[in-house]
Design a protein around this motif. Structure first.
Motif, mmCIF file in Angstrom:
data_model
loop_
_atom_site.group_PDB
_atom_site.id
_atom_site.type_symbol
_atom_site.label_atom_id
_atom_site.label_comp_id
_atom_site.label_asym_id
_atom_site.label_seq_id
_atom_site.Cartn_x
_atom_site.Cartn_y
_atom_site.Cartn_z
ATOM 1 N N TYR A 356 3.628 2.195 11.460
ATOM 2 C CA TYR A 356 2.621 2.098 10.410
ATOM 3 C C TYR A 356 2.960 2.954 9.195
ATOM 4 N N ARG A 357 3.188 4.231 9.443
ATOM 5 C CA ARG A 357 3.383 5.153 8.319
ATOM 6 C C ARG A 357 4.666 4.862 7.560
ATOM 7 N N GLU A 358 5.693 4.428 8.281
ATOM 8 C CA GLU A 358 6.954 4.106 7.613
ATOM 9 C C GLU A 358 6.779 2.928 6.656
ATOM 10 N N TYR A 359 6.059 1.905 7.084
ATOM 11 C CA TYR A 359 5.897 0.725 6.233
ATOM 12 C C TYR A 359 4.891 0.959 5.115
ATOM 13 N N ILE A 360 3.965 1.888 5.312
ATOM 14 C CA ILE A 360 3.044 2.250 4.240
ATOM 15 C C ILE A 360 3.743 3.133 3.211
ATOM 16 N N HIS A 361 4.371 4.211 3.667
ATOM 17 C CA HIS A 361 4.903 5.206 2.739
ATOM 18 C C HIS A 361 6.281 4.834 2.189
ATOM 19 N N LYS A 362 7.175 4.407 3.054
ATOM 20 C CA LYS A 362 8.511 4.032 2.584
ATOM 21 C C LYS A 362 8.582 2.573 2.154
ATOM 22 N N GLY A 363 7.797 1.727 2.798
ATOM 23 C CA GLY A 363 7.793 0.315 2.437
ATOM 24 C C GLY A 363 6.839 -0.025 1.327
ATOM 25 N N LYS A 364 6.001 0.933 0.918
ATOM 26 C CA LYS A 364 5.067 0.782 -0.200
ATOM 27 C C LYS A 364 4.079 -0.363 0.013
ATOM 28 N N MET A 365 3.671 -0.568 1.285
ATOM 29 C CA MET A 365 2.598 -1.518 1.557
ATOM 30 C C MET A 365 1.261 -0.884 1.182
ATOM 31 N N ASP A 366 0.367 -1.697 0.632
ATOM 32 C CA ASP A 366 -0.991 -1.211 0.395
ATOM 33 C C ASP A 366 -1.784 -1.181 1.700
ATOM 34 N N TYR A 367 -1.676 -2.268 2.465
ATOM 35 C CA TYR A 367 -2.528 -2.413 3.650
ATOM 36 C C TYR A 367 -1.769 -3.079 4.791
ATOM 37 N N LEU A 368 -2.093 -2.652 6.006
ATOM 38 C CA LEU A 368 -1.585 -3.272 7.228
ATOM 39 C C LEU A 368 -2.774 -3.716 8.080
ATOM 40 N N TYR A 369 -2.573 -4.727 8.911
ATOM 41 C CA TYR A 369 -3.599 -5.123 9.870
ATOM 42 C C TYR A 369 -3.880 -3.969 10.835
ATOM 43 N N ASP A 370 -5.145 -3.639 11.021
ATOM 44 C CA ASP A 370 -5.502 -2.667 12.059
ATOM 45 C C ASP A 370 -5.885 -3.441 13.319
ATOM 46 N N LYS A 371 -4.887 -4.044 13.927
ATOM 47 C CA LYS A 371 -5.135 -4.864 15.121
ATOM 48 C C LYS A 371 -5.041 -4.064 16.410
ATOM 49 N N ALA A 399 -6.656 8.991 10.619
ATOM 50 C CA ALA A 399 -7.273 9.694 9.497
ATOM 51 C C ALA A 399 -6.388 9.758 8.262
ATOM 52 N N ASP A 400 -5.088 9.976 8.464
ATOM 53 C CA ASP A 400 -4.205 10.142 7.300
ATOM 54 C C ASP A 400 -3.870 8.824 6.619
ATOM 55 N N ILE A 401 -4.088 7.682 7.294
ATOM 56 C CA ILE A 401 -3.737 6.387 6.708
ATOM 57 C C ILE A 401 -4.908 5.402 6.777
ATOM 58 N N GLU A 402 -6.130 5.907 7.006
ATOM 59 C CA GLU A 402 -7.254 5.003 7.262
ATOM 60 C C GLU A 402 -7.482 4.025 6.114
ATOM 61 N N HIS A 403 -7.228 4.447 4.888
ATOM 62 C CA HIS A 403 -7.454 3.552 3.749
ATOM 63 C C HIS A 403 -6.532 2.345 3.791
ATOM 64 N N HIS A 404 -5.385 2.481 4.408
ATOM 65 C CA HIS A 404 -4.363 1.431 4.391
ATOM 66 C C HIS A 404 -4.483 0.445 5.557
ATOM 67 N N MET A 405 -5.453 0.630 6.447
ATOM 68 C CA MET A 405 -5.536 -0.198 7.646
ATOM 69 C C MET A 405 -6.670 -1.215 7.509
ATOM 70 N N LEU A 406 -6.339 -2.413 7.083
ATOM 71 C CA LEU A 406 -7.334 -3.461 6.862
ATOM 72 C C LEU A 406 -8.016 -3.832 8.177
ATOM 73 N N HIS A 407 -9.340 -3.968 8.110
ATOM 74 C CA HIS A 407 -10.140 -4.260 9.296
ATOM 75 C C HIS A 407 -10.558 -5.723 9.322
ATOM 76 N N ILE A 439 -16.696 1.896 8.644
ATOM 77 C CA ILE A 439 -16.193 3.143 9.233
ATOM 78 C C ILE A 439 -15.120 3.801 8.390
ATOM 79 N N SER A 440 -14.498 3.056 7.470
ATOM 80 C CA SER A 440 -13.428 3.653 6.670
ATOM 81 C C SER A 440 -13.436 3.092 5.256
ATOM 82 N N THR A 441 -12.522 3.580 4.439
ATOM 83 C CA THR A 441 -12.396 3.104 3.056
ATOM 84 C C THR A 441 -11.525 1.864 2.957
ATOM 85 N N SER A 442 -11.025 1.390 4.076
ATOM 86 C CA SER A 442 -10.102 0.261 4.083
ATOM 87 C C SER A 442 -10.814 -1.027 3.681
ATOM 88 N N PRO A 443 -10.049 -2.052 3.251
ATOM 89 C CA PRO A 443 -10.661 -3.360 3.003
ATOM 90 C C PRO A 443 -11.157 -3.988 4.299
#
Length: 622
Positions: A356-371, A399-407, A439-443
């Motif tokens: 998750y963190r690699e694709y968010i921070h190094k891959g510059k993804m905005d959001y990933l599926y929180d499956k 907690a550190d990536i909650e905004h990036h995990m689409l629900h 529960i979070s700031t995510s989309p």
């Protein structure tokens, strides 16, 4: 049997407490970010009013929706549901079983097409759109441009799919921009691998169609000139899921071929690796990093595809199976997109939590599926055997990536909530939907038909019920009742379906207008389990807050049990919110029908609650 209405809600207690005078100017208020809500719609099914639903039915027998079905009225109703972004699934031209040779389009072979309408994830031409979706296939791209314009007019941002890991077995671009060659057109097919080959090859071996299993036959056994158990591909290519067999297995992604990103067959890389420090750099630094690097041809091809769609007005992308493509490519791809449109919405499938963190921070993804974390946990609770205790644990770990995990609770890959194999009752989704959305700031994402309880019960052909088919021509019955012969007014919905859609509409609009849901989070669940009588693992509570809003969210996940509790708001929350001892009047905001009180005494808050099964309240401090 229809449930009484009081059984159809959940508990959402939102206590919105204004701690400071509202001295902010309107201009300052307007800069506060709000949550995004994505409405995923399977484009060819949305406007189809045909109710025939014959298994393996043709387009003529079962019907198909068009771009034009997304009228101004339809789009405004979607927007009014509380939606900010619409994801049109299945737009790029993928392999279909239909004769479009009159339009210069080659026929596709049923032996390498799943279903009759084809998989949207076997793209055949990235520079045009599915001809099924157009009133005039000659004008299909313009019809999609018109849809983009109508969507923007309605206030919706537009997302489409890009599927970088694989393409259709018989990829053929008909309207490529000048200088753009097809995938594989310039490959050296005598080599298993070359850095600038778009595909991997098996020199000296011909492709063979899989052995069909479980009674499956292409087109349900219908005999056609092309469904003959053969498909010409020599040499054979690796299959989309990575199979290196000239004759892939039936369960492989046999209708697709794997794209080569400069990863050698032994797994080593033929491109520069991104230094770890770039995990903390912005997209501009990533873009600069790749400027002087030698890049595999497939990287450039997909970069150009993304920029092409941005030029047409698309506002973002959903990337299929992103974890199967090197993270360095995503650094290059996404930074290129952001350089063109910094506000582009970039959503990806990554199912391995360790990535998750690699694709968010190094891959510059905005959001990933929180499956794997939130969705799977919520599903277990909805099915009756999971504990709500697990949700705060999941949220703490994110907690550190909650905004990036689409629900989400539904998408085209997952079982419909109302299907017997999932919850069997769409009302049981209400506590889950509230938690997922707040529960979070995510989309938040919902799938078309979810809001009216679509059970995905029809056997369309390829694949089986519980999921609305993405492979065949089919009608979506509950959704069709909302479409109501293209009036898009819900005129054929039952009262229970109308109430369910009203719940989604109230909740989603609340989320996109709440400042607190883009603020802080803290669970109070375990404090209440320890200090509150009758509070157990089928209830969940947490708080959300910002400078101007304070929320307490409580959900009752039981469909047949009341809870009478004295919910506690711990002292550290009372202190953070700067609340004084006293009694506050609370007014319901979701249904505008209930008042209660918050009592703060000796720095501890208490709310007396009687919770009906699946009841829902949103309370604001007056």
């Amino acid at each position: 049997m229809k449930r009484p209405l009081f059984l159809s809600a959940i508990i959402l207690i939102g206590i919105i407490i204004s701690c400071q005078p509202k001295a902010k100017s309107e201009e300052m208020q307007s800069t506060v970010k709000r949550k995004a809500v994505v409405y995923q719609v399977f484009t060819r099914l949305f406007g189809n009013t045909n109710t025939n639903n014959k298994p393996w039915g043709t387009l003529e027998e079962n019907g198909v929706g068009k771009f034009a079905d997304f009228t101004d009225k339809a789009l405004l109703e979607i927007k009014a549901l509380g939606v900010t972004h619409i994801w049109y699934t299945g737009v790029p031209h993928h392999a279909v079983i239909g004769d479009y040779t009159a339009y210069g389009i080659s026929n596709d072979d049923p032996d390498v097409v799943k279903g009759r309408a084809g998989s949207p994830y076997a793209v055949k031409d990235y520079y045009n759109v599915n001809p099924d979706l157009a009133i005039d296939p000659n004008n299909r791209l313009q019809e999609f441009k018109d849809l983009i314009e109508r969507s923007h007019k309605a206030g919706l941002k537009v997302l489409i799919d890009i599927v970088p890991n694989h393409v259709a077995r018989d990829y053929k671009g008909l309207t490529n921009p000048k200088g753009v060659s097809d995938f594989g057109a310039e490959d050296d097919t005598t080599l298993v691998y070359h850095v600038n080959n778009n595909f991997y090859y098996l020199p000296g071996e011909r492709f063979e169609v899989p052995d069909w299993e479980g009674g499956y036959l292409p087109l349900g056994g219908e005999n056609t000139l092309l469904s003959n158990g053969k498909f010409e591909e020599n040499p054979a290519k690796w299959t989309g899921n990575g199979s290196r067999l000239a004759k892939p297995n039936f369960n492989d992604w046999y209708e697709t071929v794997k794209v080569n990103y400069g990863v050698r067959p032994d797994g080593t890389k033929d491109f520069a690796e991104l230094p770890e420090a770039y995990a903390k750099e912005d997209y501009e630094a990533h873009h600069a990093f790749w400027k002087d690097k030698k890049l595999p041809d497939s990287w450039v091809k997909f970069r150009d595809i993304a920029l092409y769609w941005l030029d047409l007005g698309v506002d973002g992308f959903r990337f299929d199976m992103a974890e199967m493509v090197p993270v360095e490519f995503w650094s290059y791809m996404n930074s290129s997109i952001k350089m063109k449109n910094p506000d582009a919405f970039l959503l990806a499938e990554v199912y391995n939590p360790s990535l998750y963190r690699e694709y968010i921070h190094k891959g510059k993804m905005d959001y990933l599926y929180d499956k794997v974390e939130l969705y799977d946990s919520i599903k277990h609770i909805m099915k009756g055997y999971g504990w709500t205790d697990h949700i705060p644990v999941v949220q703490k770990g994110m907690a550190d990536i909650e905004h990036h995990m689409l629900h989400f609770l539904e998408n085209h890959d997952e079982q419909r909530i109302a299907s017997p194999d999932f919850a069997g009752n769409p009302q049981l989704a209400k506590p889950a939907m509230v938690v997922s959305a707040t529960i979070s700031t995510s989309p938040t994402m919902i799938y078309f038909g979810q809001e009216v309880g679509e059970p995905g019960a029809d056997d369309a052909g390829f694949g089986k019920p519980t999921r609305t088919s993405i492979f065949d021509y089919v009608g979506v019955p509950h959704h069709q009742r909302w479409v109501n012969n293209k009036k898009f007014d819900g005129g054929q919905l039952s009262e229970e379906e109308k109430e369910l859609r009203d719940f989604y509409k109230r909740l989603l609009n609340f989320t996109i207008n709440s400042e607190a849901l883009m603020g802080e989070y803290q669970e109070i669940h375990f404090f209440n389990k320890e200090h509150t009588q009758n509070y157990d693992h089928r209830v969940l509570s947490y708080v959300r807050w910002s400078a101007n809003e304070k929320l307490i969210i409580v959900s009752n996940w039981e469909g047949a049990r009341n809870y009478s509790i004295e919910l506690k708001v711990p002292g550290d929350i009372i202190e953070k919110w700067n609340l004084k001892d006293g009694i506050y009047t609370l007014e319901d905001q979701l249904y505008n029908k209930t008042q209660t009180e918050l009592k703060v005494e000796n720095g501890l808050g208490t709310v007396t609650l009687h919770l009906e099964p699946l009841e829902s309240l949103v309370l604001q401090l007056k």
